[in-house]
Design a protein around this motif. Structure first.
Motif, PDB file in Angstrom:
ATOM      1  N   HIS A  10     -33.196  61.592 -48.877  1.00 57.42           N
ATOM      2  CA  HIS A  10     -32.551  60.389 -48.336  1.00 57.42           C
ATOM      3  C   HIS A  10     -32.726  59.218 -49.296  1.00 57.42           C
ATOM      4  O   HIS A  10     -33.513  59.278 -50.242  1.00 57.42           O
ATOM      5  CB  HIS A  10     -33.123  60.041 -46.960  1.00 57.42           C
ATOM      6  CG  HIS A  10     -32.442  60.756 -45.829  1.00 57.42           C
ATOM      7  ND1 HIS A  10     -31.364  60.234 -45.158  1.00 57.42           N
ATOM      8  CD2 HIS A  10     -32.681  61.965 -45.263  1.00 57.42           C
ATOM      9  CE1 HIS A  10     -30.972  61.086 -44.216  1.00 57.42           C
ATOM     10  NE2 HIS A  10     -31.759  62.143 -44.267  1.00 57.42           N
ATOM     11  N   GLU A  11     -32.022  58.146 -49.015  1.00 59.08           N
ATOM     12  CA  GLU A  11     -32.036  56.994 -49.910  1.00 59.08           C
ATOM     13  C   GLU A  11     -33.296  56.150 -49.785  1.00 59.08           C
ATOM     14  O   GLU A  11     -33.754  55.556 -50.763  1.00 59.08           O
ATOM     15  CB  GLU A  11     -30.819  56.099 -49.625  1.00 59.08           C
ATOM     16  CG  GLU A  11     -29.490  56.721 -50.000  1.00 59.08           C
ATOM     17  CD  GLU A  11     -28.318  55.814 -49.680  1.00 59.08           C
ATOM     18  OE1 GLU A  11     -27.329  55.859 -50.436  1.00 59.08           O
ATOM     19  OE2 GLU A  11     -28.387  55.039 -48.683  1.00 59.08           O
ATOM     20  N   ALA A  12     -33.850  56.077 -48.576  1.00 58.32           N
ATOM     21  CA  ALA A  12     -34.927  55.109 -48.358  1.00 58.32           C
ATOM     22  C   ALA A  12     -35.820  55.549 -47.211  1.00 58.32           C
ATOM     23  O   ALA A  12     -35.475  56.439 -46.422  1.00 58.32           O
ATOM     24  CB  ALA A  12     -34.338  53.721 -48.070  1.00 58.32           C
ATOM     25  N   ALA A  13     -36.982  54.898 -47.134  1.00 63.70           N
ATOM     26  CA  ALA A  13     -37.925  55.141 -46.042  1.00 63.70           C
ATOM     27  C   ALA A  13     -38.677  53.853 -45.771  1.00 63.70           C
ATOM     28  O   ALA A  13     -38.723  52.949 -46.619  1.00 63.70           O
ATOM     29  CB  ALA A  13     -38.885  56.279 -46.384  1.00 63.70           C
TER      30      ALA A  13
ATOM     31  N   GLU B  55     -42.987  54.995 -49.826  1.00 66.61           N
ATOM     32  CA  GLU B  55     -41.656  55.025 -49.217  1.00 66.61           C
ATOM     33  C   GLU B  55     -40.659  55.751 -50.114  1.00 66.61           C
ATOM     34  O   GLU B  55     -39.860  56.578 -49.637  1.00 66.61           O
ATOM     35  CB  GLU B  55     -41.199  53.597 -48.918  1.00 66.61           C
ATOM     36  CG  GLU B  55     -42.007  52.931 -47.803  1.00 66.61           C
ATOM     37  CD  GLU B  55     -41.704  51.467 -47.615  1.00 66.61           C
ATOM     38  OE1 GLU B  55     -42.072  50.915 -46.552  1.00 66.61           O
ATOM     39  OE2 GLU B  55     -41.108  50.836 -48.521  1.00 66.61           O
ATOM     40  N   ALA B  56     -40.708  55.473 -51.396  1.00 68.07           N
ATOM     41  CA  ALA B  56     -39.790  56.140 -52.327  1.00 68.07           C
ATOM     42  C   ALA B  56     -40.073  57.641 -52.395  1.00 68.07           C
ATOM     43  O   ALA B  56     -39.143  58.464 -52.446  1.00 68.07           O
ATOM     44  CB  ALA B  56     -39.918  55.513 -53.718  1.00 68.07           C
TER      45      ALA B  56
ATOM     46  N   VAL C 191     -41.540  60.814 -39.792  1.00 63.24           N
ATOM     47  CA  VAL C 191     -42.511  61.803 -40.262  1.00 63.24           C
ATOM     48  C   VAL C 191     -43.887  61.165 -40.247  1.00 63.24           C
ATOM     49  O   VAL C 191     -44.048  60.001 -40.610  1.00 63.24           O
ATOM     50  CB  VAL C 191     -42.155  62.335 -41.666  1.00 63.24           C
ATOM     51  CG1 VAL C 191     -40.806  63.033 -41.624  1.00 63.24           C
ATOM     52  CG2 VAL C 191     -42.135  61.245 -42.720  1.00 63.24           C
ATOM     53  N   CYS C 192     -44.883  61.925 -39.797  1.00 64.72           N
ATOM     54  CA  CYS C 192     -46.219  61.381 -39.552  1.00 64.72           C
ATOM     55  C   CYS C 192     -47.195  61.848 -40.615  1.00 64.72           C
ATOM     56  O   CYS C 192     -47.162  63.005 -41.038  1.00 64.72           O
ATOM     57  CB  CYS C 192     -46.695  61.817 -38.166  1.00 64.72           C
ATOM     58  SG  CYS C 192     -48.239  61.031 -37.668  1.00 64.72           S
TER      59      CYS C 192
ATOM     60  N   GLY D 174     -50.342  55.996 -39.906  1.00 65.67           N
ATOM     61  CA  GLY D 174     -49.065  55.840 -40.567  1.00 65.67           C
ATOM     62  C   GLY D 174     -48.025  56.913 -40.364  1.00 65.67           C
ATOM     63  O   GLY D 174     -48.328  58.100 -40.345  1.00 65.67           O
ATOM     64  N   SER D 175     -46.792  56.469 -40.198  1.00 66.94           N
ATOM     65  CA  SER D 175     -45.600  57.310 -40.157  1.00 66.94           C
ATOM     66  C   SER D 175     -44.511  56.587 -40.940  1.00 66.94           C
ATOM     67  O   SER D 175     -44.646  55.399 -41.265  1.00 66.94           O
ATOM     68  CB  SER D 175     -45.136  57.545 -38.718  1.00 66.94           C
ATOM     69  OG  SER D 175     -46.026  58.386 -38.021  1.00 66.94           O
ATOM     70  N   LEU D 176     -43.446  57.303 -41.242  1.00 65.08           N
ATOM     71  CA  LEU D 176     -42.321  56.686 -41.937  1.00 65.08           C
ATOM     72  C   LEU D 176     -41.023  57.005 -41.229  1.00 65.08           C
ATOM     73  O   LEU D 176     -40.851  58.099 -40.675  1.00 65.08           O
ATOM     74  CB  LEU D 176     -42.234  57.165 -43.389  1.00 65.08           C
ATOM     75  CG  LEU D 176     -43.388  56.693 -44.283  1.00 65.08           C
ATOM     76  CD1 LEU D 176     -44.408  57.795 -44.452  1.00 65.08           C
ATOM     77  CD2 LEU D 176     -42.872  56.211 -45.634  1.00 65.08           C
ATOM     78  N   VAL D 177     -40.103  56.040 -41.246  1.00 67.88           N
ATOM     79  CA  VAL D 177     -38.716  56.248 -40.849  1.00 67.88           C
ATOM     80  C   VAL D 177     -37.945  56.563 -42.124  1.00 67.88           C
ATOM     81  O   VAL D 177     -38.093  55.866 -43.127  1.00 67.88           O
ATOM     82  CB  VAL D 177     -38.118  54.989 -40.182  1.00 67.88           C
ATOM     83  CG1 VAL D 177     -36.724  55.294 -39.646  1.00 67.88           C
ATOM     84  CG2 VAL D 177     -39.021  54.474 -39.086  1.00 67.88           C
ATOM     85  N   VAL D 178     -37.111  57.592 -42.082  1.00 68.59           N
ATOM     86  CA  VAL D 178     -36.354  58.023 -43.249  1.00 68.59           C
ATOM     87  C   VAL D 178     -34.870  57.944 -42.917  1.00 68.59           C
ATOM     88  O   VAL D 178     -34.448  58.364 -41.830  1.00 68.59           O
ATOM     89  CB  VAL D 178     -36.734  59.465 -43.649  1.00 68.59           C
ATOM     90  CG1 VAL D 178     -36.003  59.884 -44.921  1.00 68.59           C
ATOM     91  CG2 VAL D 178     -38.242  59.593 -43.835  1.00 68.59           C
ATOM     92  N   GLY D 179     -34.072  57.414 -43.849  1.00 67.99           N
ATOM     93  CA  GLY D 179     -32.634  57.320 -43.596  1.00 67.99           C
ATOM     94  C   GLY D 179     -31.910  56.717 -44.783  1.00 67.99           C
ATOM     95  O   GLY D 179     -32.422  56.681 -45.903  1.00 67.99           O
ATOM     96  N   SER D 180     -30.725  56.232 -44.532  1.00 69.25           N
ATOM     97  CA  SER D 180     -29.928  55.600 -45.587  1.00 69.25           C
ATOM     98  C   SER D 180     -30.511  54.237 -45.937  1.00 69.25           C
ATOM     99  O   SER D 180     -31.275  53.646 -45.158  1.00 69.25           O
ATOM    100  CB  SER D 180     -28.485  55.433 -45.127  1.00 69.25           C
ATOM    101  OG  SER D 180     -28.416  54.474 -44.073  1.00 69.25           O
ATOM    102  N   ALA D 181     -30.134  53.709 -47.100  1.00 74.93           N
ATOM    103  CA  ALA D 181     -30.604  52.392 -47.507  1.00 74.93           C
ATOM    104  C   ALA D 181     -30.192  51.320 -46.509  1.00 74.93           C
ATOM    105  O   ALA D 181     -30.970  50.408 -46.188  1.00 74.93           O
ATOM    106  CB  ALA D 181     -30.068  52.061 -48.900  1.00 74.93           C
TER     107      ALA D 181
END
Length: 343
Positions: A52-55, A43-44, A198-199, A209-216
């Protein structure tokens, strides 16, 4: 299907030997408690790649998209996207069913978006209309033949969103392909969007697996939404390790998939079935003017040991990927022109 050349999707790949070793050796913990070190590292890493800050790691691209949309659009309010967007085509009405989100679409144009058309569609608060809260785009565009939305277009859309006070989401399932095709840094994409999905299992070869990316702040809320949707996983580091391996070893090699897709496009182009210019790893086929329909082409190709994807009565698709080598490509290059010529 080991003896078949599988061109249906880049989701059919199997973990490589190195990826399996990384999965077996992964350090794990309970991710619902936030205690899986491999998930936390993934995630980091992904958050940093996009600036971005987090995922947040999620089990599927559809879940990642729907988490992001719920972060941006309250129930009963509106998302704008194109008519062929994955979020309204292949996610089984999830935006409405889970998020209570109303969707409205502009005509399907793949990656050729006109920001002025989108701007005119935005509805403000008031007048008892459904207010627009977010715009979603897809990079690369699946049903748009793997088309890459130009960076200038995305910048214009960011301006449209800012002027209207709405959010901008990227369904970046294959954003890695856009990054390799155009050389746009991932951080440049990241700064344009409020959220991204992102996949890791399309193109990069991870099994899940995929990740959501955005602010904390958004990702903290996203953890609650993921849990509500049944996406909380325990010792998920085994899966996250596959994703970390994919990021380290399988991004730059996407250029090989693009080159093989270009060869497939060149082979089928003389038969008038190539639907659009091929930029990445998707080769869209339009059989409207051909004697074969999509199912007939797929059946004939299977007889030749080649699997292709049927997307509609006269629409098919070829996809290159990690498990397609030059020998398999050559088999497809011999079979498909022969089938198209004989019809």
């Amino acid at each position: 299907m080991a003896d078949l050349v599988d061109l249906r999707s880049d989701t059919v790949t199997r973990p490589t030997a190195g990826m399996r070793e990384a999965m077996a050796a992964a350090e794990v913990g309970d991710d619902v408690y936030g205690e899986d070190p491999t998930v936390n590292a993934l995630e980091a890493e992904v958050a940093a790649l996009f600036g971005h800050e987090a995922a947040l790691f999620a089990p599927s691209g559809s879940m990642a998209n729907q988490i992001a949309l719920q972060l941006l659009v309250p129930p009963g309010e509106e998302l704008l996207c194109d008519a062929d967007a994955h979020v309204v085509t292949y996610e089984i009405g999830a935006a409405a069913a889970y998020g209570g989100i109303s969707s409205r679409t502009w005509p399907a144009v793949g990656a050729d978006i006109d920001p002025e058309v989108v701007a005119r569609m935005i509805r403000p608060d008031g007048y008892f209309a459904v207010p627009t809260r977010a715009i979603a785009v897809e990079q690369t565009h699946n049903r748009g033949g793997g088309g890459v939305i130009p960076l200038d277009t995305l910048r214009e859309l960011r301006g449209v969103a800012d002027d209207a006070g709405v959010a901008l989401h990227c369904d970046g399932a294959r954003i890695w392909h856009a990054h390799v095709a155009d050389g746009v840094p991932l951080t440049e994409y990241g700064r344009l969007f409020d959220t991204l999905s992102v996949c890791l299992s399309k193109g990069l070869g991870a099994p899940v697996g995929s990740l959501v990316v955005g602010s904390a702040e958004k990702i903290e809320r996203a953890r609650m939404i993921r849990k509500r949707m049944g996406g909380g996983m325990r010792q998920a580091g085994i899966l996250a390790a596959a994703g970390r391996y994919a990021l380290a070893h399988h991004v730059d090699r996407l250029a090989e998939d693009h080159a093989r897709a270009a060869r497939l496009a060149e082979a089928v182009a003389p038969f008038g079935v190539l639907a659009s210019t091929v930029r990445t790893n998707l080769v869209p086929l339009d059989l409207t003017k051909h004697a074969l329909d999509a199912r007939a082409l797929a059946a004939a190709a299977r007889q030749e040991g080649v699997l292709i994807s049927v997307l509609g009565p006269r629409t098919a698709r070829l996809v290159t990927h990690l498990d397609l080598d030059d020998e398999g490509l050559d088999r497809a290059l011999r079979a498909l022109p022969r089938i198209l010529a004989a019809a």
